[in-house]
Motif scaffolding. Structure first.
Motif, PDB file in Angstrom:
ATOM      1  N   VAL A 175       2.143  -9.564   2.312  1.00 25.67           N
ATOM      2  CA  VAL A 175       1.291 -10.585   1.701  1.00 25.67           C
ATOM      3  C   VAL A 175       1.975 -11.282   0.524  1.00 25.67           C
ATOM      4  CG1 VAL A 175      -0.864 -10.949   0.410  1.00 25.67           C
ATOM      5  CG2 VAL A 175      -0.849  -9.492   2.445  1.00 25.67           C
ATOM      6  N   GLY A 176       2.586 -10.516  -0.364  1.00 26.15           N
ATOM      7  CA  GLY A 176       3.136 -11.090  -1.597  1.00 26.15           C
ATOM      8  C   GLY A 176       4.647 -11.094  -1.690  1.00 26.15           C
ATOM      9  N   GLY A 177       5.318 -10.366  -0.808  1.00 21.07           N
ATOM     10  CA  GLY A 177       6.764 -10.253  -0.890  1.00 21.07           C
ATOM     11  C   GLY A 177       7.164  -8.962  -1.581  1.00 21.07           C
ATOM     12  N   ALA A 178       8.454  -8.843  -1.875  1.00 18.46           N
ATOM     13  CA  ALA A 178       8.977  -7.629  -2.503  1.00 18.46           C
ATOM     14  C   ALA A 178       8.302  -7.383  -3.840  1.00 18.46           C
ATOM     15  CB  ALA A 178      10.485  -7.752  -2.687  1.00 18.46           C
ATOM     16  N   ARG A 179       8.139  -6.107  -4.164  1.00 21.06           N
ATOM     17  CA  ARG A 179       7.556  -5.639  -5.418  1.00 21.06           C
ATOM     18  C   ARG A 179       6.060  -5.928  -5.540  1.00 21.06           C
ATOM     19  NH1 ARG A 179      11.817  -3.845  -8.493  1.00 21.06           N
ATOM     20  NH2 ARG A 179      13.825  -4.892  -8.192  1.00 21.06           N
ATOM     21  N   PHE A 180       5.400  -6.185  -4.423  1.00 19.28           N
ATOM     22  CA  PHE A 180       3.941  -6.247  -4.420  1.00 19.28           C
ATOM     23  C   PHE A 180       3.419  -5.083  -3.584  1.00 19.28           C
ATOM     24  CE2 PHE A 180       4.769 -10.580  -5.738  1.00 19.28           C
ATOM     25  CZ  PHE A 180       3.761 -10.796  -6.669  1.00 19.28           C
ATOM     26  N   TYR A 181       2.173  -4.709  -3.771  1.00 22.95           N
ATOM     27  CA  TYR A 181       1.642  -3.487  -3.178  1.00 22.95           C
ATOM     28  C   TYR A 181       0.124  -3.565  -3.146  1.00 22.95           C
ATOM     29  CZ  TYR A 181       0.604  -2.719  -8.047  1.00 22.95           C
ATOM     30  OH  TYR A 181       0.125  -2.892  -9.325  1.00 22.95           O
ATOM     31  N   TYR A 182      -0.459  -2.686  -2.375  1.00 24.29           N
ATOM     32  CA  TYR A 182      -1.898  -2.448  -2.421  1.00 24.29           C
ATOM     33  C   TYR A 182      -2.129  -1.048  -2.975  1.00 24.29           C
ATOM     34  CZ  TYR A 182      -3.064  -6.424   0.655  1.00 24.29           C
ATOM     35  OH  TYR A 182      -3.246  -7.669   1.199  1.00 24.29           O
ATOM     36  N   LEU A 183      -3.088  -0.895  -3.865  1.00 25.38           N
ATOM     37  CA  LEU A 183      -3.636   0.415  -4.174  1.00 25.38           C
ATOM     38  C   LEU A 183      -4.894   0.544  -3.332  1.00 25.38           C
ATOM     39  CD1 LEU A 183      -3.275   0.731  -8.060  1.00 25.38           C
ATOM     40  CD2 LEU A 183      -1.788   1.666  -6.265  1.00 25.38           C
ATOM     41  N   THR A 184      -4.948   1.562  -2.525  1.00 23.19           N
ATOM     42  CA  THR A 184      -6.038   1.703  -1.556  1.00 23.19           C
ATOM     43  C   THR A 184      -6.768   3.028  -1.761  1.00 23.19           C
ATOM     44  OG1 THR A 184      -4.500   2.674   0.054  1.00 23.19           O
ATOM     45  CG2 THR A 184      -4.838   0.300   0.163  1.00 23.19           C
ATOM     46  N   GLY A 185      -8.045   3.042  -1.415  1.00 20.20           N
ATOM     47  CA  GLY A 185      -8.809   4.287  -1.477  1.00 20.20           C
ATOM     48  C   GLY A 185      -8.712   4.952  -2.827  1.00 20.20           C
ATOM     49  N   VAL A 186      -8.246   6.221  -2.834  1.00 22.27           N
ATOM     50  CA  VAL A 186      -8.177   6.973  -4.084  1.00 22.27           C
ATOM     51  C   VAL A 186      -7.149   6.363  -5.044  1.00 22.27           C
ATOM     52  CG1 VAL A 186      -8.983   9.139  -3.102  1.00 22.27           C
ATOM     53  CG2 VAL A 186      -6.522   8.617  -3.113  1.00 22.27           C
ATOM     54  N   SER A 274      -6.269  -6.401 -18.661  1.00 19.58           N
ATOM     55  CA  SER A 274      -5.909  -7.586 -17.883  1.00 19.58           C
ATOM     56  C   SER A 274      -4.955  -7.233 -16.765  1.00 19.58           C
ATOM     57  CB  SER A 274      -5.239  -8.645 -18.784  1.00 19.58           C
ATOM     58  OG  SER A 274      -3.910  -8.267 -19.100  1.00 19.58           O
ATOM     59  N   ALA A 275      -4.915  -8.117 -15.779  1.00 18.25           N
ATOM     60  CA  ALA A 275      -3.806  -8.106 -14.830  1.00 18.25           C
ATOM     61  C   ALA A 275      -2.590  -8.674 -15.550  1.00 18.25           C
ATOM     62  CB  ALA A 275      -4.141  -8.956 -13.605  1.00 18.25           C
ATOM     63  N   CYS A 276      -1.411  -8.206 -15.191  1.00 17.65           N
ATOM     64  CA  CYS A 276      -0.171  -8.633 -15.832  1.00 17.65           C
ATOM     65  C   CYS A 276       0.830  -9.041 -14.759  1.00 17.65           C
ATOM     66  CB  CYS A 276       0.415  -7.500 -16.671  1.00 17.65           C
ATOM     67  SG  CYS A 276      -0.726  -6.801 -17.883  1.00 17.65           S
ATOM     68  N   TYR A 277       1.633 -10.064 -15.057  1.00 18.68           N
ATOM     69  CA  TYR A 277       2.559 -10.613 -14.068  1.00 18.68           C
ATOM     70  C   TYR A 277       3.957 -10.730 -14.670  1.00 18.68           C
ATOM     71  CZ  TYR A 277      -1.934 -11.964 -12.112  1.00 18.68           C
ATOM     72  OH  TYR A 277      -3.221 -11.945 -11.635  1.00 18.68           O
ATOM     73  N   ARG A 278       4.948 -10.198 -13.958  1.00 11.95           N
ATOM     74  CA  ARG A 278       6.324 -10.266 -14.446  1.00 11.95           C
ATOM     75  C   ARG A 278       7.271 -10.581 -13.284  1.00 11.95           C
ATOM     76  NH1 ARG A 278       6.440  -5.326 -18.956  1.00 11.95           N
ATOM     77  NH2 ARG A 278       4.561  -6.052 -20.046  1.00 11.95           N
ATOM     78  N   ARG A 279       8.164 -11.520 -13.523  1.00  8.30           N
ATOM     79  CA  ARG A 279       9.100 -11.919 -12.472  1.00  8.30           C
ATOM     80  C   ARG A 279      10.159 -10.854 -12.220  1.00  8.30           C
ATOM     81  NH1 ARG A 279      12.350 -16.428 -13.122  1.00  8.30           N
ATOM     82  NH2 ARG A 279      12.529 -16.424 -10.856  1.00  8.30           N
ATOM     83  N   GLU A 280      10.402 -10.017 -13.218  1.00  5.18           N
ATOM     84  CA  GLU A 280      11.452  -8.994 -13.120  1.00  5.18           C
ATOM     85  C   GLU A 280      12.797  -9.631 -12.776  1.00  5.18           C
ATOM     86  OE1 GLU A 280      11.351  -6.046 -14.094  1.00  5.18           O
ATOM     87  OE2 GLU A 280       9.205  -5.627 -14.245  1.00  5.18           O
ATOM     88  N   GLY A 290       8.581   1.965  -4.461  1.00  3.35           N
ATOM     89  CA  GLY A 290       7.364   2.359  -5.151  1.00  3.35           C
ATOM     90  C   GLY A 290       6.899   1.354  -6.184  1.00  3.35           C
ATOM     91  N   ILE A 291       6.107   1.840  -7.148  1.00  3.50           N
ATOM     92  CA  ILE A 291       5.387   0.950  -8.073  1.00  3.50           C
ATOM     93  C   ILE A 291       5.876   1.081  -9.518  1.00  3.50           C
ATOM     94  CG2 ILE A 291       3.343   0.849  -6.610  1.00  3.50           C
ATOM     95  CD1 ILE A 291       2.035   2.918  -8.484  1.00  3.50           C
ATOM     96  N   ILE A 292       7.115   1.509  -9.697  1.00  2.00           N
ATOM     97  CA  ILE A 292       7.634   1.606 -11.065  1.00  2.00           C
ATOM     98  C   ILE A 292       7.908   0.228 -11.641  1.00  2.00           C
ATOM     99  CG2 ILE A 292       9.627   2.327 -12.451  1.00  2.00           C
ATOM    100  CD1 ILE A 292       9.676   4.914 -10.934  1.00  2.00           C
ATOM    101  N   ARG A 293       8.538  -0.655 -10.853  1.00  2.00           N
ATOM    102  CA  ARG A 293       8.894  -1.987 -11.339  1.00  2.00           C
ATOM    103  C   ARG A 293       8.330  -3.012 -10.350  1.00  2.00           C
ATOM    104  NH1 ARG A 293      13.109  -3.234 -14.911  1.00  2.00           N
ATOM    105  NH2 ARG A 293      14.006  -1.167 -14.560  1.00  2.00           N
ATOM    106  N   VAL A 294       7.199  -3.612 -10.699  1.00  2.00           N
ATOM    107  CA  VAL A 294       6.500  -4.498  -9.766  1.00  2.00           C
ATOM    108  C   VAL A 294       6.170  -5.824 -10.460  1.00  2.00           C
ATOM    109  CG1 VAL A 294       5.557  -2.662  -8.318  1.00  2.00           C
ATOM    110  CG2 VAL A 294       4.321  -3.374 -10.384  1.00  2.00           C
TER     111      VAL A 294
END
Length: 441
Positions: A175-186, A274-280, A290-294
């Motif tokens: 959906v968003g490309g590299a370094r994007f993710y879904y947190l699902t369920g728990v 807030s939600a936060c956005y970084r181009r990295e 994983g979700i260390i650098r997103v």
């Protein structure tokens, strides 16, 4: 922005700060030269402006004398006319010179402002000199688990998250490309529980909870110190002249812009969610798993406005609140005093709390707290009534993280069990409503 008075009074201190940051100390001399040029031009402007006012009055008097002589047919009418025209010509010449000097003063002022904005905050005495690896270790809290002694090899947070049905990187990338993710369920519930716990702690400590804008105007981004040298690291909506913020610190710093605030009863403290956005930008190949650098995450950020003389004590308070949160998630961590070359421009000192990540065998940053002294407030024109005088002065601003998406990495890895389940830290259990996270298979 640093105080020009500090540059004038203590240029060597500013040079030393620049050198410690790995920046050019020669900019101090350029600032002093621009300041002298501006002050000289302003002095000449004010002097000539005063002369212009006197000449303007004399023009009126000369024209009046000439008009009176002409009506009466006096013999000196021609001489008075000549004197009046000469006075008008002199006034016109002075006017042009005044405009020119005003322009020079404005140009010098613009250059002075530009140069001041290239200088990072002057570091506080005791900040380590050097770059990323030159930090000073202040304290280590807790002991990492010995998984070998427990008889199993730990999984990393992504493998655990996938087994728990908590993290979906594959669909995030779709959906968003590299370094994007879904947190699902728990995974989603765990993040909400963590951030709710952070907000509950902040509120109990007297912080005002805030849901902040995540878009900011250029002047607010610049005022907070986020686009001076790092514009390429920030998402920008060019058609709207707005930036996506990488932290609610930006919105909270701008909250009292162009205001005189009352600190007579102590600091004003806000906790922004807030939600936060970084181009990295520049992180190609780093922490790709994983979700260390997103690019997008959620965070609860503390922000404090206080009197400049109280800033260092307030900094220790913010660090103590971060320690309180880290104790609640029951992970080993260490505190470092960040070296000058690894500080952002607004920070005069920054403490990082880094949690142990078992599968990486090292500590990774979970929180940071920065003392920005009066740097941001000067740019954003946030002041208080000077307790020692009748005027106003810039306040100090500080910030610190109380919880963010990355904390899930430390929680999952440090509390995993041999069967692939994850124990929920005791303090977090009431917010999550469960004691253990179990695999979905």
């Amino acid at each position: 922005m640093i105080d020009i008075k500090l540059v004038r009074d203590e240029p060597d201190r500013v040079r030393a700060s620049q050198a410690a940051r790995g920046e050019d100390p020669g900019v101090v001399d350029a600032i002093l030269a621009a300041d002298e040029q501006r002050r000289s031009a302003l002095g000449e402007f004010e002097s000539l402006r005063a002369e212009q006012k006197l000449v303007s009055k004399s023009v009126g008097a000369a024209m009046g004398a000439f008009q009176k002589a002409r009506k009466s047919g006096a013999d000196d009418a021609d001489a008075l006319e000549k004197a009046a025209h000469e006075a008008r010509a002199h006034a016109a010449t002075l006017s042009e010179k005044v405009k020119g000097l005003e322009g020079l003063a404005d140009e010098a002022g613009t250059e002075l402002d530009r140069l001041l904005r290239t200088v990072g905050n002057v570091i506080i005495d005791g900040v380590p000199v050097g770059g990323e690896d030159d930090y000073a270790l202040l304290e280590t809290v807790g002991t990492p688990r010995d998984f070998a002694a427990e008889g199993f090899e730990p999984l990393d947070h992504l493998a655990l998250g996938e087994r728990l049905g908590a993290i979906d990187m594959e669909r995030g990338a779709k959906v968003g490309g590299a370094r994007f993710y879904y947190l699902t369920g728990v995974g989603a519930l765990l993040e909400l529980a963590l951030l709710n716990m952070a907000m509950a702690q902040a509120t109990a400590a007297g912080f005002t909870p805030m849901i902040t804008p995540t878009l900011a105007r250029p002047e607010v981004m610049a005022g907070a110190g986020f686009i001076d040298a790092h514009d390429d690291e920030v998402y920008k909506l060019k058609d709207d002249e707005l930036y996506l913020t990488g932290t609610s610190e930006v919105a909270l710093a701008g909250y009292h812009a162009d205001e005189i605030i009352d600190l007579s009863k102590g600091p004003k403290r806000y906790a922004g969610w807030s939600a936060c956005y970084r181009r990295e930008a520049g992180s190609h190949g780093k922490d790709t798993r994983g979700i260390i650098r997103v690019h997008q995450f959620h965070k609860v950020e503390m922000f404090s406005y206080c009197r400049p003389e109280d800033a260092e004590a307030e900094h220790q308070r913010l660090l103590a609140w971060e320690r309180e949160m880290l104790a609640k998630i029951e992970v080993p961590y260490r505190i470092i005093d960040t070296a000058a070359g690894d500080l952002g421009g607004p920070a005069a000192r920054k403490f990082d709390c880094e949690a142990w990540v078992p599968t990486q065998g090292r500590y990774r940053e979970l929180t940071s707290t920065s003392n920005c002294t009066t740097y941001q407030a000067r740019r954003l024109n946030t002041r208080e009534r000077d307790p020692q005088g009748s005027g106003t002065r810039a306040v100090a601003t500080l910030n610190g993280t109380l919880g963010t998406t990355r904390w899930l990495v430390a929680i999952l890895e440090n509390h995993q069990q041999a069967d692939g389940s994850v124990r929920v830290p005791t303090a977090l259990q009431p917010f999550l409503g469960r004691e253990v996270l179990t695999p979905v298979d």
